[in-house]
Design an enzyme around this catalytic site. Sequence first.
Site, PDB file in Angstrom:
ATOM      1  CB  THR A 277     -18.221  61.709 -39.325  1.00 37.06           C
ATOM      2  OG1 THR A 277     -19.283  62.318 -40.028  1.00 37.06           O
ATOM      3  CG2 THR A 277     -17.657  60.573 -40.164  1.00 37.06           C
TER       4      THR A 277
ATOM      5  NE  ARG B  13     -25.652  66.150 -46.467  1.00 33.62           N
ATOM      6  CZ  ARG B  13     -24.623  65.865 -45.690  1.00 33.62           C
ATOM      7  NH1 ARG B  13     -24.587  64.743 -45.006  1.00 33.62           N
ATOM      8  NH2 ARG B  13     -23.608  66.694 -45.586  1.00 33.62           N
ATOM      9  CB  VAL B  14     -25.604  60.982 -50.206  1.00 29.76           C
ATOM     10  CG1 VAL B  14     -24.280  60.252 -50.091  1.00 29.76           C
ATOM     11  CG2 VAL B  14     -26.762  59.989 -50.260  1.00 29.76           C
TER      12      VAL B  14
ATOM     13  CG  ASP C 185     -17.835  63.911 -46.157  1.00 28.55           C
ATOM     14  OD1 ASP C 185     -18.921  63.880 -45.520  1.00 28.55           O
ATOM     15  OD2 ASP C 185     -16.750  64.170 -45.605  1.00 28.55           O
TER      16      ASP C 185
ATOM     17  CB  THR D  69     -15.126  64.568 -39.516  1.00 29.00           C
ATOM     18  OG1 THR D  69     -14.078  65.399 -39.004  1.00 29.00           O
ATOM     19  CG2 THR D  69     -14.802  63.118 -39.201  1.00 29.00           C
ATOM     20  N   GLY D  70     -16.696  66.730 -40.896  1.00 28.59           N
ATOM     21  CA  GLY D  70     -17.059  68.131 -41.119  1.00 28.59           C
ATOM     22  C   GLY D  70     -17.994  68.278 -42.300  1.00 28.59           C
TER      23      GLY D  70
HETATM   24  N1  ASP Z   1     -19.161  64.719 -42.984  1.00 31.43           N
HETATM   25  C1  ASP Z   1     -20.452  64.380 -42.439  1.00 31.43           C
HETATM   26  C2  ASP Z   1     -21.496  64.668 -43.461  1.00 31.43           C
HETATM   27  O1  ASP Z   1     -21.453  65.721 -44.063  1.00 31.43           O
HETATM   28  C3  ASP Z   1     -20.809  65.103 -41.193  1.00 31.43           C
HETATM   29  C4  ASP Z   1     -19.690  65.417 -40.238  1.00 31.43           C
HETATM   30  O2  ASP Z   1     -18.648  64.819 -40.269  1.00 31.43           O
HETATM   31  O3  ASP Z   1     -19.852  66.312 -39.422  1.00 31.43           O
HETATM   32  O4  ASP Z   1     -22.395  63.887 -43.635  1.00 31.43           O
END
Ligand code: ASP
Length: 357
Positions: free
Chosen positions: A208, A236-237, A239, A259-260
Amino acid sequence: MKEEQNTRRSFLSRAALLGAAAVLTPRDAVFGHAVRQSASSNFPLAVSSANGLGATAKAMELLSSGADTLDAAVAGVGLVEDDPNDNTVGYGGLPNEDGVVELDSCVMHGPSGRGAGVAALRNIRHPSQVARVVMTRTDHVLLVGEGALRFARAHGFKEEDLLTQASREAWLRWKESLSTSDDWLPPHDMDTRDIGMRALPRERPTGTITCLVRSAGGDISGCTTTSGLAFKIPGRVGDSPILGAGLYVDNEVGAAGSTGRGEANLLSLASAIIVERMRAGDHPTDACLYACKRVAAQTKMRRLLDERGRPAFNVRYYALNKRGEHGSASIWSGGSYAVHTGEGESRLLDSAALFER
Ligand code: ASP
């Protein structure tokens, strides 16, 4: 009763473990850097996830020509949304399980106290720009799916196929390695039996960009944009389009983004928590570490924990405050974030972490 005792014992040992978790000092002395900055807060600042060296530079270029903080953030992340080689954001993002790219994004504009997001948006490479138009040209805060696409069309956004050759091939490799008993076969030779078996357990690719911008005058805005979890269930949504989870801005306090693992950030509303911790006086790094601890303590399902009771996934937070201090932290070490302080170039600093890999 026995089960209750066991649960209590495992809770206590997890609490001890999380309490005792070493807070790793970032190799690049983030604290020292930030403290020096707080002596003079009269400078612009752009902070982003590590894929934002170009984005923070772009945001700073705009800020120095007098642009609004949100325009600067959206222009910055636009470079990454355009980049076919970043397969976590915009054009070239990894698709959902049907092979269709679905994008999530939100924006917040501190000076006017407004914000908006779009989720599960298809065919438009700049969801952050659509989110900004939702903010400025509707009375709504979140548009999703078909409705978000129709809204983007109405505002003249161009539709296109966002799947690149590379992201389509990555999706195909994923699809062909799910099971030995379906009909999708990866390339194989005459002697292979269990065709479609994964050679190694793989982490699902995630990524992200979040970009937080503060003007020399102290106004603050932010933007988060992503293609989300690769190969997700359609619809799917995560964060990233949700205010309070993937991004939160309070012009009087600061901004935070994440992120994550989106599901963990949604369950903890991490960005809002980080801003509240900064309001109470935490340095941005400490506020980010607090959110990591909160996520670790909230994660109770065995399938999401390692053998020592620690989260088996990662989240990373980024924050800046009104005074121009900044920081980042993740559950697991090894991450970094991009910073531009208005002088020289963007650079990467190490994120603090709860646990060492
Ligand atoms: N946070 C993002 C999501 O879950 C993915 C990511 O940042 O790795 O959609």
